[in-house]
Design a protein around this motif. Structure first.
Motif, PDB file in Angstrom:
ATOM      1  N   LEU A  93      40.060  94.994 133.019  1.00 52.09           N
ATOM      2  CA  LEU A  93      39.206  94.026 133.683  1.00 52.09           C
ATOM      3  C   LEU A  93      38.547  93.068 132.705  1.00 52.09           C
ATOM      4  N   SER A  94      38.487  93.440 131.437  1.00 52.58           N
ATOM      5  CA  SER A  94      37.819  92.587 130.460  1.00 52.58           C
ATOM      6  C   SER A  94      38.745  91.539 129.851  1.00 52.58           C
ATOM      7  N   LEU A  95      40.019  91.602 130.147  1.00 55.67           N
ATOM      8  CA  LEU A  95      40.948  90.618 129.605  1.00 55.67           C
ATOM      9  C   LEU A  95      40.778  89.273 130.306  1.00 55.67           C
ATOM     10  N   LYS A 105      36.424  83.976 144.040  1.00 52.58           N
ATOM     11  CA  LYS A 105      35.179  83.378 143.554  1.00 52.58           C
ATOM     12  C   LYS A 105      35.396  82.507 142.317  1.00 52.58           C
ATOM     13  N   SER A 106      36.360  82.884 141.472  1.00 49.89           N
ATOM     14  CA  SER A 106      36.671  82.115 140.269  1.00 49.89           C
ATOM     15  C   SER A 106      38.132  82.393 139.921  1.00 49.89           C
ATOM     16  N   LYS A 107      38.593  81.840 138.812  1.00 52.32           N
ATOM     17  CA  LYS A 107      39.982  82.079 138.405  1.00 52.32           C
ATOM     18  C   LYS A 107      40.255  83.557 138.131  1.00 52.32           C
ATOM     19  N   SER A 108      39.210  84.298 137.765  1.00 54.50           N
ATOM     20  CA  SER A 108      39.443  85.685 137.369  1.00 54.50           C
ATOM     21  C   SER A 108      38.902  86.733 138.334  1.00 54.50           C
ATOM     22  N   THR A 109      38.012  86.372 139.257  1.00 51.27           N
ATOM     23  CA  THR A 109      37.431  87.384 140.137  1.00 51.27           C
ATOM     24  C   THR A 109      37.515  86.992 141.606  1.00 51.27           C
ATOM     25  N   ALA A 110      37.594  88.034 142.423  1.00 52.76           N
ATOM     26  CA  ALA A 110      37.563  87.867 143.876  1.00 52.76           C
ATOM     27  C   ALA A 110      36.778  89.043 144.452  1.00 52.76           C
ATOM     28  N   TYR A 135      37.816  92.521 142.846  1.00 54.48           N
ATOM     29  CA  TYR A 135      39.102  92.290 142.185  1.00 54.48           C
ATOM     30  C   TYR A 135      38.875  91.552 140.873  1.00 54.48           C
ATOM     31  N   ARG A 136      39.667  91.873 139.868  1.00 53.83           N
ATOM     32  CA  ARG A 136      39.640  91.149 138.590  1.00 53.83           C
ATOM     33  C   ARG A 136      41.084  90.856 138.203  1.00 53.83           C
ATOM     34  N   ASN A 137      41.455  89.580 138.170  1.00 56.46           N
ATOM     35  CA  ASN A 137      42.819  89.196 137.806  1.00 56.46           C
ATOM     36  C   ASN A 137      43.062  89.472 136.328  1.00 56.46           C
ATOM     37  N   ILE A 138      44.219  90.035 136.031  1.00 56.28           N
ATOM     38  CA  ILE A 138      44.586  90.373 134.657  1.00 56.28           C
ATOM     39  C   ILE A 138      45.543  89.317 134.108  1.00 56.28           C
ATOM     40  N   PHE A 139      46.584  89.003 134.849  1.00 53.77           N
ATOM     41  CA  PHE A 139      47.460  87.895 134.464  1.00 53.77           C
ATOM     42  C   PHE A 139      48.184  87.377 135.690  1.00 53.77           C
ATOM     43  N   GLN A 195      53.476  82.361 141.721  1.00 47.70           N
ATOM     44  CA  GLN A 195      53.426  83.024 143.021  1.00 47.70           C
ATOM     45  C   GLN A 195      52.983  84.487 142.965  1.00 47.70           C
ATOM     46  N   LEU A 196      52.372  84.938 141.844  1.00 41.25           N
ATOM     47  CA  LEU A 196      51.984  86.344 141.727  1.00 41.25           C
ATOM     48  C   LEU A 196      50.776  86.505 140.812  1.00 41.25           C
ATOM     49  N   ASN A 197      49.817  87.317 141.230  1.00 41.89           N
ATOM     50  CA  ASN A 197      48.672  87.695 140.402  1.00 41.89           C
ATOM     51  C   ASN A 197      48.692  89.204 140.230  1.00 41.89           C
ATOM     52  N   PHE A 198      48.447  89.690 139.024  1.00 37.53           N
ATOM     53  CA  PHE A 198      48.309  91.111 138.763  1.00 37.53           C
ATOM     54  C   PHE A 198      46.828  91.368 138.527  1.00 37.53           C
ATOM     55  N   TYR A 199      46.249  92.378 139.186  1.00 37.41           N
ATOM     56  CA  TYR A 199      44.808  92.579 139.146  1.00 37.41           C
ATOM     57  C   TYR A 199      44.425  94.045 139.066  1.00 37.41           C
ATOM     58  N   GLY A 200      43.174  94.277 138.709  1.00 31.33           N
ATOM     59  CA  GLY A 200      42.526  95.579 138.826  1.00 31.33           C
ATOM     60  C   GLY A 200      41.511  95.466 139.943  1.00 31.33           C
ATOM     61  N   ALA A 201      41.268  96.568 140.675  1.00 34.98           N
ATOM     62  CA  ALA A 201      40.340  96.513 141.802  1.00 34.98           C
ATOM     63  C   ALA A 201      39.544  97.811 141.925  1.00 34.98           C
TER      64      ALA A 201
END
Length: 165
Positions: free
Chosen positions: A18-20, A52-57, A80-84, A88-94
């Motif tokens: 999540l910190s990346l 909410k932003s490019k990295s969080t939802a 949610y925290r987007n990792i990369f 057409q695809l987001n990889f995230y931690g939640a």
């Protein structure tokens, strides 16, 4: 003790991921409304997600079934925290935190909690960027009757499908 070590490993891995820094699919400020079946009580839920932003939802789930014998309800909050990202695809931690209730026949019901640490991906088809499908995997800590530690593997049919307004 074994479960405690597994739990610590999952938390450390999730916090590190999540910190990346990351780049997310351009859905900032858009509300996603859809469905999810992630509650351990198997209640289908209405799901909301807003980038909410490019990295969080953030998201929320709500479910209710008024059946006297097999019904119940659930309400949860998800971060949610987007990792990369890829096209057409987001990889995230939640992280999911929820209160759940399950009716167990004869009008008896029991309440409990669910806490999930997952990683997953949300993808869209080219030309249909307003429709997002998710799948997730990780661990769930939940309690209704007994405290349970369970692995999670939710396909896009179970994890979520959102239509972004």
């Amino acid at each position: 003790m074994k479960y405690l070590n597994i739990f610590k490993l999952v938390i450390i891995t999730t916090l590190l991921s999540l910190s990346l820094s990351s780049k997310a699919l351009e859905r900032i400020g858009r509300l996603g409304i859809g469905m999810s079946n992630q509650f351990r009580t198997d209640l289908p839920a209405i799901s909301f997600k807003i980038q909410k932003s490019k990295s969080t939802a953030i998201g929320a789930l709500a479910a209710v079934d008024t059946d006297e014998n097999e019904g119940g309800w659930g309400a949860g909050f998800k971060l949610y925290r987007n990792i990369f990202e890829e096209p057409q695809l987001n990889f995230y931690g939640a992280v999911l935190a929820a209160i759940i209730n399950e009716k167990q026949g004869s009008g008896r019901s029991q309440s409990g909690f669910q806490f999930d640490l997952t990683m997953g991906s949300e993808f869209s088809f080219s030309g249909l960027s307003s429709l997002g499908f998710s799948f997730e995997f990780g661990v769930s800590l939940n309690k209704i009757d007994d405290f349970r530690v369970q692995t999670v593997g939710d396909s896009f049919i179970v994890a979520a499908a959102h239509f972004y307004l």
